[in-house]
Design a protein around this motif. Structure first.
Motif, PDB file in Angstrom:
ATOM      1  N   ILE A  12       0.975  -1.187  -0.330  1.00 23.62           N
ATOM      2  CA  ILE A  12      -0.096   0.120  -0.064  1.00 23.62           C
ATOM      3  C   ILE A  12       0.904   1.309   0.052  1.00 23.62           C
ATOM      4  CG2 ILE A  12      -2.051   1.124   1.024  1.00 23.62           C
ATOM      5  CD1 ILE A  12      -2.588  -1.539   2.700  1.00 23.62           C
ATOM      6  N   GLY A  13       0.994   1.716  -1.078  1.00 23.09           N
ATOM      7  CA  GLY A  13       1.873   2.918  -1.202  1.00 23.09           C
ATOM      8  C   GLY A  13       1.285   4.374  -1.062  1.00 23.09           C
ATOM      9  N   PRO A  14       1.954   5.337  -1.034  1.00 28.74           N
ATOM     10  CA  PRO A  14       1.193   6.753  -0.881  1.00 28.74           C
ATOM     11  C   PRO A  14       0.171   6.897  -1.890  1.00 28.74           C
ATOM     12  CG  PRO A  14       3.622   7.062  -0.778  1.00 28.74           C
ATOM     13  CD  PRO A  14       3.449   5.422  -1.352  1.00 28.74           C
ATOM     14  N   ALA A  15       0.368   6.859  -3.202  1.00 29.34           N
ATOM     15  CA  ALA A  15      -0.717   6.975  -4.092  1.00 29.34           C
ATOM     16  C   ALA A  15      -2.055   6.202  -3.979  1.00 29.34           C
ATOM     17  CB  ALA A  15      -0.095   6.513  -5.615  1.00 29.34           C
ATOM     18  N   SER A  16      -1.822   4.827  -3.385  1.00 32.31           N
ATOM     19  CA  SER A  16      -3.118   4.261  -2.969  1.00 32.31           C
ATOM     20  C   SER A  16      -3.678   4.945  -1.596  1.00 32.31           C
ATOM     21  CB  SER A  16      -2.763   2.795  -2.526  1.00 32.31           C
ATOM     22  OG  SER A  16      -2.448   1.958  -3.763  1.00 32.31           O
ATOM     23  N   HIS A  17      -3.032   5.289  -0.830  1.00 33.28           N
ATOM     24  CA  HIS A  17      -3.418   6.081   0.347  1.00 33.28           C
ATOM     25  C   HIS A  17      -4.133   7.577  -0.089  1.00 33.28           C
ATOM     26  CE1 HIS A  17      -2.288   3.852   3.920  1.00 33.28           C
ATOM     27  NE2 HIS A  17      -1.192   3.765   3.526  1.00 33.28           N
ATOM     28  N   ARG A  18      -3.513   7.994  -1.106  1.00 28.31           N
ATOM     29  CA  ARG A  18      -4.311   9.341  -1.181  1.00 28.31           C
ATOM     30  C   ARG A  18      -5.833   9.039  -2.105  1.00 28.31           C
ATOM     31  NH1 ARG A  18      -1.767  14.345  -5.013  1.00 28.31           N
ATOM     32  NH2 ARG A  18      -3.287  16.033  -4.129  1.00 28.31           N
ATOM     33  N   PHE A  19      -5.544   8.085  -3.080  1.00 30.66           N
ATOM     34  CA  PHE A  19      -6.866   7.857  -3.715  1.00 30.66           C
ATOM     35  C   PHE A  19      -8.049   7.227  -2.879  1.00 30.66           C
ATOM     36  CE2 PHE A  19      -9.361   5.483  -6.732  1.00 30.66           C
ATOM     37  CZ  PHE A  19      -9.421   6.232  -7.938  1.00 30.66           C
ATOM     38  N   ALA A  20      -7.489   6.557  -1.915  1.00 29.27           N
ATOM     39  CA  ALA A  20      -8.685   6.242  -0.954  1.00 29.27           C
ATOM     40  C   ALA A  20      -9.086   7.113   0.000  1.00 29.27           C
ATOM     41  CB  ALA A  20      -7.989   4.963   0.046  1.00 29.27           C
ATOM     42  N   ALA A  21      -8.528   8.160   0.286  1.00 27.92           N
ATOM     43  CA  ALA A  21      -8.896   9.280   1.051  1.00 27.92           C
ATOM     44  C   ALA A  21      -9.749  10.264   0.245  1.00 27.92           C
ATOM     45  CB  ALA A  21      -7.656  10.259   1.312  1.00 27.92           C
ATOM     46  N   LEU A  22      -9.650  10.319  -0.939  1.00 31.67           N
ATOM     47  CA  LEU A  22     -10.483  11.120  -1.982  1.00 31.67           C
ATOM     48  C   LEU A  22     -11.624  10.364  -1.966  1.00 31.67           C
ATOM     49  CD1 LEU A  22      -7.960  11.969  -5.041  1.00 31.67           C
ATOM     50  CD2 LEU A  22      -9.096  13.499  -3.572  1.00 31.67           C
ATOM     51  N   LEU A  23     -11.789   8.996  -2.111  1.00 33.22           N
ATOM     52  CA  LEU A  23     -13.066   8.193  -2.091  1.00 33.22           C
ATOM     53  C   LEU A  23     -14.072   8.475  -0.691  1.00 33.22           C
ATOM     54  CD1 LEU A  23     -12.222   4.847  -3.746  1.00 33.22           C
ATOM     55  CD2 LEU A  23     -13.598   6.517  -4.654  1.00 33.22           C
ATOM     56  N   GLU A  24     -12.985   8.383   0.168  1.00 32.66           N
ATOM     57  CA  GLU A  24     -13.735   8.674   1.632  1.00 32.66           C
ATOM     58  C   GLU A  24     -14.210  10.092   1.798  1.00 32.66           C
ATOM     59  OE1 GLU A  24     -13.019   7.743   6.249  1.00 32.66           O
ATOM     60  OE2 GLU A  24     -11.277   7.660   5.031  1.00 32.66           O
ATOM     61  N   ALA A  25     -13.474  10.892   1.346  1.00 35.02           N
ATOM     62  CA  ALA A  25     -14.157  12.392   1.431  1.00 35.02           C
ATOM     63  C   ALA A  25     -15.280  12.430   0.407  1.00 35.02           C
ATOM     64  CB  ALA A  25     -12.851  13.518   0.867  1.00 35.02           C
ATOM     65  N   GLY A  26     -15.325  11.744  -0.652  1.00 32.43           N
ATOM     66  CA  GLY A  26     -16.641  11.698  -1.478  1.00 32.43           C
ATOM     67  C   GLY A  26     -17.888  10.865  -0.839  1.00 32.43           C
ATOM     68  N   GLY A  27     -17.436  10.291   0.052  1.00 30.39           N
ATOM     69  CA  GLY A  27     -18.562   9.497   0.490  1.00 30.39           C
ATOM     70  C   GLY A  27     -18.711   8.148   0.572  1.00 30.39           C
ATOM     71  N   MET A  28     -17.709   7.305   0.326  1.00 32.23           N
ATOM     72  CA  MET A  28     -17.449   6.117   0.123  1.00 32.23           C
ATOM     73  C   MET A  28     -15.999   5.634   0.474  1.00 32.23           C
ATOM     74  SD  MET A  28     -19.003   3.179  -0.621  1.00 32.23           S
ATOM     75  CE  MET A  28     -20.563   3.717  -1.429  1.00 32.23           C
ATOM     76  N   ALA A  29     -15.848   4.815   1.635  1.00 32.72           N
ATOM     77  CA  ALA A  29     -14.422   4.645   2.070  1.00 32.72           C
ATOM     78  C   ALA A  29     -14.009   3.656   1.315  1.00 32.72           C
ATOM     79  CB  ALA A  29     -14.594   4.087   3.617  1.00 32.72           C
TER      80      ALA A  29
END
Length: 323
Positions: A173-190
């Protein structure tokens, strides 16, 4: 090992730029979440480009109105590469995995030196061609558990679910994956992060390799009809996938088959992606969803009589449809 928690990167001053290649129902749905999460979302929409450029996407969802207007809409990846001003932070590939489509060549014009590639696609062993073509790019494999369908140009009905399991390919799990997941969570779907994404692909394949082909052979039947018709056969197919996964080094929990069947019984009647493609006369993802499983079984001499029969019948059905 999987983890539902993310460690997002520190916020940057610029919103991450996301280019979605294959912005159909699934691509548009996740594009809407990324847009709500603060990303700048551009799409390659091909046949729907004119409508989406004029009106944006209209997305009806149990999560509410997810309608949004992309920052830019392109008919081709070449146009996106020319008009985008450098490679995107993320290129999300959400096209069907078909024999006659070179996905690496498709996205090559838009992949920049700092672009992370995200695959939101069905199937087993689908990452290797992309990893080989872009060894410098972080490659994030995404497994979508979502019911969504295109109802008209630029219109999507999100029916159920939406969870996206993410991880670096082949593991970690690299930084790019963490950031992408954070965008989804901010959009309403973890987004669920996993450091063993190939195992998670096999987990989804247990359902996909049984229900998708069976839905085609049953003439486009939904999940309720399949369960009522021959649940023991579905169970046998799913168990064979588990056997192949174990031979490949990705053992799955013993209760998975029963749990998957139970959750399918509990959800509303649902037409698989392959059933929808079949009914619309579109090519089927036969090799990615089923053929690659059978070939993996052959490598390990793992008996898969039900899957092998299903694969042969599905190829005959697809050939008849194409004739």
């Amino acid at each position: 090992m999987t983890s539902d928690s993310q460690t997002p990167l520190e916020k940057t001053t610029a919103a991450p730029r996301v280019l979605i290649v294959g912005a159909g129902a699934v691509g548009a749905f996740y594009g809407a979440l990324l847009h709500r999460g603060g990303a700048t979302v551009e799409v390659v929409a091909r046949s729907d480009a004119e409508v989406v450029r004029a009106e944006g996407y209209r997305i009806d969802s149990p999560l509410g109105d997810l309608s949004f207007r992309p920052t830019a809409v392109y008919e081709t990846v070449d146009a996106a590469a020319t008009g985008g001003g450098g490679g995107p932070d993320y290129l999300v590939l959400a096209v069907k995995v078909l024999d006659d489509l070179d996905r690496a060549a498709l996205i090559a014009p838009a992949v920049g030196s700092a672009t992370a590639i995200v695959l939101i696609e069905n199937g087993i062993d689908i990452e290797a061609p992309i990893a080989a073509a872009f060894p410098q790019a972080p490659l994030i494999s995404g497994i979508a558990f979502v019911g969504a369908r295109r109802t008209a140009p630029g219109c999507v009905q999100h029916q159920a679910f939406g969870r996206l399991v993410l991880g670096d390919y082949p593991r970690g799990i690299g930084p790019a994956s963490h950031r992408f997941a954070a965008l989804l969570e901010a959009g309403g779907m973890a987004g669920k992060l996993t450091d063993e994404v190939v195992t998670e692909r096999w987990r989804k394949c247990v359902w996909n390799a049984a229900f998708n082909p069976m839905s085609v052979l049953a003439g486009g039947a939904d999940t309720r009809r399949l369960l009522a018709g021959d649940e023991p056969l579905l169970r046998s197919l799913m168990q064979e996938v588990c056997d192949v996964a174990a031979a490949e080094g990705h053992p799955l929990p013993e209760p998975l088959v029963s749990a998957s069947l139970a959750s399918t019984r509990d959800m509303p009647a649902y037409k698989t992606s392959m059933a929808l493609d079949f009914l619309a006369g579109r090519p089927l993802e036969t090799e990615a969803i089923l053929g690659n499983v059978v070939r993996a079984a052959e490598r390990h001499t793992t008996p898969v009589p039900h899957l092998r029969t299903l694969y042969g019948l599905l190829r005959l059905r697809a050939a008849a449809q194409a004739a």
